[in-house]
Design a protein around this motif. Sequence first.
Motif, PDB file in Angstrom:
ATOM      1  N   ASP A 134      -5.436  -2.898  33.798  1.00  0.00           N
ATOM      2  CA  ASP A 134      -6.013  -1.707  33.562  1.00  0.00           C
ATOM      3  C   ASP A 134      -6.319  -1.250  32.147  1.00  0.00           C
ATOM      4  N   GLY A 135      -5.619  -2.053  31.194  1.00  0.00           N
ATOM      5  CA  GLY A 135      -5.778  -1.630  29.919  1.00  0.00           C
ATOM      6  C   GLY A 135      -6.842  -2.067  29.048  1.00  0.00           C
ATOM      7  N   PHE A 136      -7.813  -2.835  29.541  1.00  0.00           N
ATOM      8  CA  PHE A 136      -8.958  -3.283  29.174  1.00  0.00           C
ATOM      9  C   PHE A 136     -10.249  -2.525  29.399  1.00  0.00           C
ATOM     10  N   VAL A 137     -11.213  -2.443  28.627  1.00  0.00           N
ATOM     11  CA  VAL A 137     -12.681  -2.304  29.087  1.00  0.00           C
ATOM     12  C   VAL A 137     -13.198  -3.376  29.650  1.00  0.00           C
ATOM     13  N   THR A 138     -13.620  -3.250  30.846  1.00  0.00           N
ATOM     14  CA  THR A 138     -14.162  -4.175  31.630  1.00  0.00           C
ATOM     15  C   THR A 138     -15.396  -4.967  31.103  1.00  0.00           C
ATOM     16  N   SER A 139     -15.204  -6.124  30.865  1.00  0.00           N
ATOM     17  CA  SER A 139     -16.528  -7.120  30.501  1.00  0.00           C
ATOM     18  C   SER A 139     -17.259  -7.517  31.764  1.00  0.00           C
ATOM     19  N   ALA A 140     -18.492  -7.192  31.856  1.00  0.00           N
ATOM     20  CA  ALA A 140     -19.273  -7.820  32.929  1.00  0.00           C
ATOM     21  C   ALA A 140     -19.394  -9.177  32.968  1.00  0.00           C
ATOM     22  N   SER A 141     -19.668  -9.768  34.134  1.00  0.00           N
ATOM     23  CA  SER A 141     -19.908 -11.118  34.025  1.00  0.00           C
ATOM     24  C   SER A 141     -21.376 -11.530  33.954  1.00  0.00           C
ATOM     25  N   ARG A 142     -21.656 -11.084  32.533  1.00  0.00           N
ATOM     26  CA  ARG A 142     -23.140 -11.515  32.112  1.00  0.00           C
ATOM     27  C   ARG A 142     -22.927 -11.658  30.465  1.00  0.00           C
ATOM     28  N   THR A 143     -22.572 -12.640  29.989  1.00  0.00           N
ATOM     29  CA  THR A 143     -22.742 -13.153  28.661  1.00  0.00           C
ATOM     30  C   THR A 143     -23.795 -14.300  28.514  1.00  0.00           C
ATOM     31  N   ARG A 144     -24.710 -13.733  27.560  1.00  0.00           N
ATOM     32  CA  ARG A 144     -25.952 -14.855  27.446  1.00  0.00           C
ATOM     33  C   ARG A 144     -26.226 -15.060  25.975  1.00  0.00           C
ATOM     34  N   ARG A 145     -26.574 -16.527  25.902  1.00  0.00           N
ATOM     35  CA  ARG A 145     -26.598 -16.824  24.375  1.00  0.00           C
ATOM     36  C   ARG A 145     -27.873 -17.271  24.193  1.00  0.00           C
ATOM     37  N   HIS A 146     -28.727 -16.765  23.243  1.00  0.00           N
ATOM     38  CA  HIS A 146     -30.057 -17.486  22.831  1.00  0.00           C
ATOM     39  C   HIS A 146     -29.996 -17.809  21.283  1.00  0.00           C
ATOM     40  N   ARG A 147     -31.002 -18.398  20.853  1.00  0.00           N
ATOM     41  CA  ARG A 147     -31.160 -18.811  19.477  1.00  0.00           C
ATOM     42  C   ARG A 147     -31.006 -17.728  18.524  1.00  0.00           C
ATOM     43  N   GLY A 148     -29.615 -18.050  17.957  1.00  0.00           N
ATOM     44  CA  GLY A 148     -29.594 -17.322  16.824  1.00  0.00           C
ATOM     45  C   GLY A 148     -28.882 -15.660  17.152  1.00  0.00           C
ATOM     46  N   TRP A 149     -28.666 -15.490  18.617  1.00  0.00           N
ATOM     47  CA  TRP A 149     -27.810 -14.146  18.753  1.00  0.00           C
ATOM     48  C   TRP A 149     -27.257 -14.308  20.210  1.00  0.00           C
ATOM     49  N   PHE A 150     -26.386 -13.548  20.824  1.00  0.00           N
ATOM     50  CA  PHE A 150     -25.564 -13.642  22.082  1.00  0.00           C
ATOM     51  C   PHE A 150     -25.285 -12.155  22.483  1.00  0.00           C
ATOM     52  N   TYR A 151     -25.321 -11.868  23.605  1.00  0.00           N
ATOM     53  CA  TYR A 151     -25.060 -10.465  23.992  1.00  0.00           C
ATOM     54  C   TYR A 151     -24.116 -10.693  25.242  1.00  0.00           C
ATOM     55  N   TYR A 152     -23.429  -9.452  25.367  1.00  0.00           N
ATOM     56  CA  TYR A 152     -22.475  -9.372  26.698  1.00  0.00           C
ATOM     57  C   TYR A 152     -22.659  -8.025  27.199  1.00  0.00           C
ATOM     58  N   VAL A 153     -22.386  -7.768  28.285  1.00  0.00           N
ATOM     59  CA  VAL A 153     -22.619  -6.470  29.045  1.00  0.00           C
ATOM     60  C   VAL A 153     -21.085  -5.737  29.532  1.00  0.00           C
ATOM     61  N   MET A 154     -20.864  -4.591  29.021  1.00  0.00           N
ATOM     62  CA  MET A 154     -19.414  -3.994  29.502  1.00  0.00           C
ATOM     63  C   MET A 154     -19.714  -2.610  30.276  1.00  0.00           C
ATOM     64  N   GLU A 155     -18.614  -2.007  30.806  1.00  0.00           N
ATOM     65  CA  GLU A 155     -18.583  -0.899  31.108  1.00  0.00           C
ATOM     66  C   GLU A 155     -18.727   0.030  30.010  1.00  0.00           C
ATOM     67  N   LEU A 156     -19.147   1.308  30.214  1.00  0.00           N
ATOM     68  CA  LEU A 156     -19.480   2.422  29.408  1.00  0.00           C
ATOM     69  C   LEU A 156     -18.430   3.530  29.582  1.00  0.00           C
ATOM     70  N   ALA A 157     -17.700   3.688  28.272  1.00  0.00           N
ATOM     71  CA  ALA A 157     -16.546   4.758  28.279  1.00  0.00           C
ATOM     72  C   ALA A 157     -17.084   6.076  28.706  1.00  0.00           C
ATOM     73  N   ASP A 158     -16.080   7.037  29.041  1.00  0.00           N
ATOM     74  CA  ASP A 158     -16.562   8.487  29.432  1.00  0.00           C
ATOM     75  C   ASP A 158     -17.067   8.949  27.997  1.00  0.00           C
ATOM     76  N   ASP A 159     -17.941  10.097  28.325  1.00  0.00           N
ATOM     77  CA  ASP A 159     -18.291  10.871  27.062  1.00  0.00           C
ATOM     78  C   ASP A 159     -17.396  11.686  26.300  1.00  0.00           C
ATOM     79  N   ALA A 160     -17.452  11.748  25.059  1.00  0.00           N
ATOM     80  CA  ALA A 160     -16.711  12.401  24.095  1.00  0.00           C
ATOM     81  C   ALA A 160     -16.689  13.701  24.162  1.00  0.00           C
ATOM     82  N   THR A 161     -17.816  14.309  24.443  1.00  0.00           N
ATOM     83  CA  THR A 161     -18.135  15.742  24.429  1.00  0.00           C
ATOM     84  C   THR A 161     -17.879  16.332  25.698  1.00  0.00           C
TER      85      THR A 161
END
Length: 203
Positions: A103-130
């Motif tokens: 429970d102590g981690f921000v969950t990383s979705a099963s979606r990590t993709r690598r392209h030429r020159g960069w990669f990205y991954y998707v994760m859950e969004l935190a609550d709004d600070a305001t």
Amino acid sequence: MRLAMQPPLSAPQSGGGIGRQAGRVGSPPHRRQNHRGQTFDPDHEMLRCIGSAAMGGLAGAQRHGFYRAVKVLRRDRFQGDQREYDREFSGIQRFEPISRTHDGFVTSASRTRRHRGWFYYVMELADDATTGLSPNAPAPLGAAPAAFDPATYEARTLSAVCQRQAVCRCRLYPPGLALTAALEHLHRHGLVHRDIKPSNIIL
């Protein structure tokens, strides 16, 4: 209290570099492509930039009505160090299943993709600070959904909360212990965070 992994997650080894993470920046163009014009993630609508770092950026995104955060890492920001770039990618891949086991981690979705020159991954969004609202929280039975505005969103991190109000140190002891337990869990799986700071701690 949870720990965000973006992007300084890696397997420990001698001579490792220091991971970097983002603060807030202004909104970039509203589109689904990165600034090089390459196709980004066609399954997510990129809403706006919500963070920037030396190694890349963080975008707020939406897919099928659910909000997510998309982290992008660029190889050219690693100053030609292909080994460290590869290590960051490998670390994120290893962290995806681990993020759902504590429970102590921000969950990383099963979606990590690598392209030429960069990669990205998707994760859950935190609550709004305001507002304190969770972007994807279901509305109570019979109630209207709470208003969530992606245009003004800022993650509810320890840094953001302390900028808005004084926080009694005694209130941080229980979540701080939970955070150390999360780090211990991470270390048991052979990974280290490398960039623990208030803006990476999600409340």
